[in-house]
Design a protein around this motif. Structure first.
Motif, mmCIF file in Angstrom:
data_model
loop_
_atom_site.group_PDB
_atom_site.id
_atom_site.type_symbol
_atom_site.label_atom_id
_atom_site.label_comp_id
_atom_site.label_asym_id
_atom_site.label_seq_id
_atom_site.Cartn_x
_atom_site.Cartn_y
_atom_site.Cartn_z
ATOM 1 N N ASP A 30 0.826 -1.201 0.000
ATOM 2 C CA ASP A 30 0.000 0.000 0.000
ATOM 3 C C ASP A 30 0.864 1.257 0.000
ATOM 4 O O ASP A 30 0.598 2.211 -0.759
ATOM 5 N N GLU A 33 2.580 1.612 -3.455
ATOM 6 C CA GLU A 33 1.689 2.126 -4.494
ATOM 7 C C GLU A 33 1.482 3.636 -4.365
ATOM 8 O O GLU A 33 1.058 4.284 -5.321
ATOM 9 N N CYS A 46 7.226 2.804 -7.698
ATOM 10 C CA CYS A 46 6.098 2.323 -8.503
ATOM 11 C C CYS A 46 5.948 3.085 -9.813
ATOM 12 O O CYS A 46 5.278 2.603 -10.734
ATOM 13 N N ARG A 53 6.687 -5.951 -9.184
ATOM 14 C CA ARG A 53 5.282 -6.324 -9.284
ATOM 15 C C ARG A 53 5.087 -7.653 -8.558
ATOM 16 O O ARG A 53 6.038 -8.424 -8.406
ATOM 17 N N ASN A 275 -5.799 -3.807 1.453
ATOM 18 C CA ASN A 275 -6.172 -3.836 0.041
ATOM 19 C C ASN A 275 -7.658 -4.121 -0.177
ATOM 20 O O ASN A 275 -8.119 -4.142 -1.313
#
Length: 324
Positions: A30, A33, A46, A53, A275
């Protein structure tokens, strides 16, 4: 074989820049990202094309060709008879729609394209992710969903290795493109639902049978939470209050009851893995005019689906397998 269900498990990530493999938790992903973490090997974030990934866990039992047909697979759908036998995509077209499409020939071609699409099944976690995404993004909120445990034919031929998620922008996969002649099942790395898990693209013929339960399960909720939520909602006014401030003219009036319902849903979402926060809060959102008791049971039942899968698995165990 039932695999361990763990929505919070660590994920494997592979950096395209330096080739470093990372084992990270969901909070790290998190932050990554949001640009607040970077590859410890080469510093990629990112934003870079070769950034890390999620990748397949090398210990995933579904990597073993001989075990693909022995592990449990799952799917969620609003169809009460998935996968529909003698599937006819054109059956839902009205005469007006058929005329707009140009007549029987274009309709038949469209139906053939629909029948050529692969079915998708995956982990229990992926099935729940898929349902919440559809509730949020595809106007399926309020529709009855069903959870399917899928049993494969023991003789299925599995494509060697695994693929990067082959789905197009709407999630479709042409079966022949991933399962050439002689192949029944293709494994692929799921990026979007249960990220890092393996899912399968396959045809109906690869499925031996399914077990089905409605979700959420009837009477599967936290009675104390439901009782407290109902009491709080029923004491809050359901009269919409006009918004104030500079942006008020762009905002719909909201009642104190609806605002409280959204807060209760957000609080439930905050108890789940990071998520799932946005998806769950949206899927369990309280709507103006909704019945507090019905909403509370639905929201708690959705939460239980994630927080305590054992109850759902036990309900599936009680169901006969329906042949496909």
């Amino acid at each position: 074989m039932e695999r361990l269900i763990d929505f919070s498990r660590d994920r494997q990530m592979l950096c395209g820049g330096c080739g470093r493999r990372l084992v990270v938790h969901l909070d790290w992903i998190d932050r990554w990202e949001q640009g607040r973490e970077k590859c410890p090997g080469c510093g990629l974030t990112c934003e870079q094309e070769d950034a890390p990934r999620v990748t397949v866990d090398p210990d995933d039992p579904a990597l073993d060709d001989d075990r693909v047909a022995t592990v449990s697979w799952y799917h969620t759908s609003t169809q009460p008879d998935w996968p529909t036998r003698d599937f006819d995509p054109a059956a839902v077209f009205t005469p007006e729609t058929r005329m707009m499409m140009g007549g029987d020939e274009p309709v038949a071609a469209c139906a053939a394209r629909q029948r050529a699409k692969a079915l998708h099944i995956g982990t229990y976690e992926a099935a729940v992710h898929n349902m919440l995404r559809r509730m949020r993004d595809q106007a399926d909120w309020g529709n009855q969903f069903y959870l399917y445990r899928v049993h494969l034919n023991p003789s299925v031929v599995v494509r060697e290795g695994w693929l990067i998620d082959p789905s197009d922008f709407v999630g479709d996969v042409v079966l022949d493109e991933v399962c050439p002649q002689g192949v029944d099942v293709a494994r692929y790395l799921n990026y979007h639902e249960d990220p890092g898990g393996l899912s399968l693209a396959l045809g109906r013929e690869a499925i031996a049978g399914v077990q089905q339960v409605p979700v959420p399960l009837p009477d599967a909720w936290d009675a104390d939470w439901v009782r407290e939520a109902i009491a709080a909602l029923e004491t809050a006014s359901d009269a919409p209050v006009p918004a104030t401030g500079k942006l008020a003219r762009f905002m719909r009036p909201a009642s104190p009851r609806a605002v409280l319902g959204r807060e209760l849903a957000a609080a439930l979402a905050g108890r789940l893995p990071v998520n799932l926060h946005d998806q769950f809060a949206s899927a369990a959102a309280f709507a103006e005019g909704e019945d507090p008791e019905q909403w509370a049971r639905q929201a708690s039942g959705l939460f239980d689906l994630i927080d305590d899968p054992t109850r759902v698995l036990a309900a599936l165990d009680q169901q006969d397998s329906r042949g496909v």
